[in-house]
Design a protein around this motif. Sequence first.
Motif, PDB file in Angstrom:
ATOM      1  N   LYS A   1       0.827  -1.207   0.000  1.00 60.39           N
ATOM      2  CA  LYS A   1       0.000   0.000   0.000  1.00 60.39           C
ATOM      3  C   LYS A   1       0.862   1.258   0.000  1.00 60.39           C
ATOM      4  O   LYS A   1       1.952   1.273   0.581  1.00 60.39           O
ATOM      5  CB  LYS A   1      -0.893   0.040   1.250  1.00 60.39           C
ATOM      6  N   LYS A   2       0.341   2.289  -0.628  1.00 65.80           N
ATOM      7  CA  LYS A   2       0.972   3.602  -0.582  1.00 65.80           C
ATOM      8  C   LYS A   2      -0.116   4.667  -0.461  1.00 65.80           C
ATOM      9  O   LYS A   2      -0.946   4.830  -1.367  1.00 65.80           O
ATOM     10  CB  LYS A   2       1.811   3.847  -1.847  1.00 65.80           C
ATOM     11  N   TYR A   3      -0.103   5.384   0.671  1.00 68.81           N
ATOM     12  CA  TYR A   3      -1.031   6.489   0.847  1.00 68.81           C
ATOM     13  C   TYR A   3      -0.457   7.730   0.172  1.00 68.81           C
ATOM     14  O   TYR A   3       0.719   8.073   0.379  1.00 68.81           O
ATOM     15  CB  TYR A   3      -1.266   6.772   2.328  1.00 68.81           C
ATOM     16  N   LEU A   4      -1.293   8.421  -0.592  1.00 68.59           N
ATOM     17  CA  LEU A   4      -0.819   9.585  -1.344  1.00 68.59           C
ATOM     18  C   LEU A   4      -1.172  10.862  -0.595  1.00 68.59           C
ATOM     19  O   LEU A   4      -2.243  11.460  -0.794  1.00 68.59           O
ATOM     20  CB  LEU A   4      -1.398   9.560  -2.754  1.00 68.59           C
ATOM     21  N   ASP A   5      -0.248  11.233   0.259  1.00 64.07           N
ATOM     22  CA  ASP A   5      -0.398  12.453   1.053  1.00 64.07           C
ATOM     23  C   ASP A   5      -0.473  13.659   0.110  1.00 64.07           C
ATOM     24  O   ASP A   5       0.405  13.819  -0.758  1.00 64.07           O
ATOM     25  CB  ASP A   5       0.830  12.573   1.972  1.00 64.07           C
ATOM     26  N   PRO A   6      -1.485  14.494   0.265  1.00 60.83           N
ATOM     27  CA  PRO A   6      -1.587  15.681  -0.615  1.00 60.83           C
ATOM     28  C   PRO A   6      -0.361  16.586  -0.535  1.00 60.83           C
ATOM     29  O   PRO A   6      -0.125  17.372  -1.457  1.00 60.83           O
ATOM     30  CB  PRO A   6      -2.828  16.404  -0.071  1.00 60.83           C
ATOM     31  N   ALA A   7       0.430  16.452   0.544  1.00 61.94           N
ATOM     32  CA  ALA A   7       1.617  17.298   0.686  1.00 61.94           C
ATOM     33  C   ALA A   7       2.810  16.786  -0.124  1.00 61.94           C
ATOM     34  O   ALA A   7       3.847  17.449  -0.180  1.00 61.94           O
ATOM     35  CB  ALA A   7       2.002  17.393   2.166  1.00 61.94           C
ATOM     36  N   LEU A   8       2.690  15.614  -0.750  1.00 56.58           N
ATOM     37  CA  LEU A   8       3.809  15.089  -1.541  1.00 56.58           C
ATOM     38  C   LEU A   8       4.220  16.113  -2.608  1.00 56.58           C
ATOM     39  O   LEU A   8       3.369  16.700  -3.292  1.00 56.58           O
ATOM     40  CB  LEU A   8       3.414  13.766  -2.199  1.00 56.58           C
ATOM     41  N   ASP A   9       5.521  16.282  -2.733  1.00 56.08           N
ATOM     42  CA  ASP A   9       6.060  17.372  -3.545  1.00 56.08           C
ATOM     43  C   ASP A   9       5.600  17.342  -5.002  1.00 56.08           C
ATOM     44  O   ASP A   9       5.341  18.384  -5.602  1.00 56.08           O
ATOM     45  CB  ASP A   9       7.587  17.317  -3.486  1.00 56.08           C
ATOM     46  N   PHE A  10       5.502  16.135  -5.555  1.00 59.23           N
ATOM     47  CA  PHE A  10       5.222  16.078  -6.994  1.00 59.23           C
ATOM     48  C   PHE A  10       3.831  16.599  -7.349  1.00 59.23           C
ATOM     49  O   PHE A  10       3.590  17.021  -8.481  1.00 59.23           O
ATOM     50  CB  PHE A  10       5.434  14.659  -7.544  1.00 59.23           C
ATOM     51  N   PHE A  11       2.912  16.574  -6.373  1.00 61.03           N
ATOM     52  CA  PHE A  11       1.569  17.086  -6.655  1.00 61.03           C
ATOM     53  C   PHE A  11       1.575  18.597  -6.931  1.00 61.03           C
ATOM     54  O   PHE A  11       0.679  19.110  -7.604  1.00 61.03           O
ATOM     55  CB  PHE A  11       0.620  16.787  -5.496  1.00 61.03           C
ATOM     56  N   LYS A  12       2.608  19.281  -6.386  1.00 58.23           N
ATOM     57  CA  LYS A  12       2.653  20.740  -6.590  1.00 58.23           C
ATOM     58  C   LYS A  12       2.817  21.097  -8.069  1.00 58.23           C
ATOM     59  O   LYS A  12       2.290  22.103  -8.538  1.00 58.23           O
ATOM     60  CB  LYS A  12       3.817  21.342  -5.791  1.00 58.23           C
TER      61      LYS A  12
END
Lengths: 82, 151
Positions: free
Chosen positions: B36-47
């Motif tokens: 599993k991998k939770y995709l934290d909205p703070a992950l840099d690539f989302f910016k």
Amino acid sequence: MNAQELEEKVKEVVASVIGISADKLPADADFARDLDVDSMKAIEITGAIEKTFKIIIPEEEIRKIRTLNQAITLTKQLLNIK
Amino acid sequence: MHWDKEKIKSILPQREPFLFIDEVIEVEEGKRVVAKKYLDPALDFFKGHFPGNPVMPGALIIEAMAQTGLILYYTTKPHIAKTHPDYYLTSINVTFKSPVYPKDTLILEAHNFKIVEFGGVVDITAKVKDKIVATSRSTFAVVTKKNQDAK
């Protein structure tokens, strides 16, 4: 399955993994030299034969399979088909 | 069966921010693993992907799939994996079916197509909840330190 059916099926499986039509796969062509099959593709060919015929190909045999004829011979041995 | 991030770090060479597995939740040694991998909205690539419209880059979904494949390799060839060899993704055939967003949890399931000491072929499905978002067949090479020294 008789020997001829097995030969045709192995040829079909190998050709599919390599990405060529079965009628363009000579039985004695060297996989690496003539068909650009590297060691990773050889693993995939081995896995495809295993899944098709429900056999296990020993790891030490993989590098020895250099032609379609050798793949057919090994498959026959493992299935005890002459 | 549950492997936490510390256990995963003992297997994979990747580290944050390039470690794309949080936990392993199912293991059938040599056959399949589920991670599993939770995709934290703070992950840099989302910016940057994309501003105002964040979606997980397909290249990073591939990376998460590949890392799951290496966990499967570990369960299949632990005596090699424990020597911390180098891993090289050599090919991948991937289909993306649906976008992956912040706050999603990727469920990555890897199946052993054929794994040997020097590499492997694995089939991997990525899901969000019950929806398949990507499928792949990937191959990877494994180069042990002994083989490197022999070159």
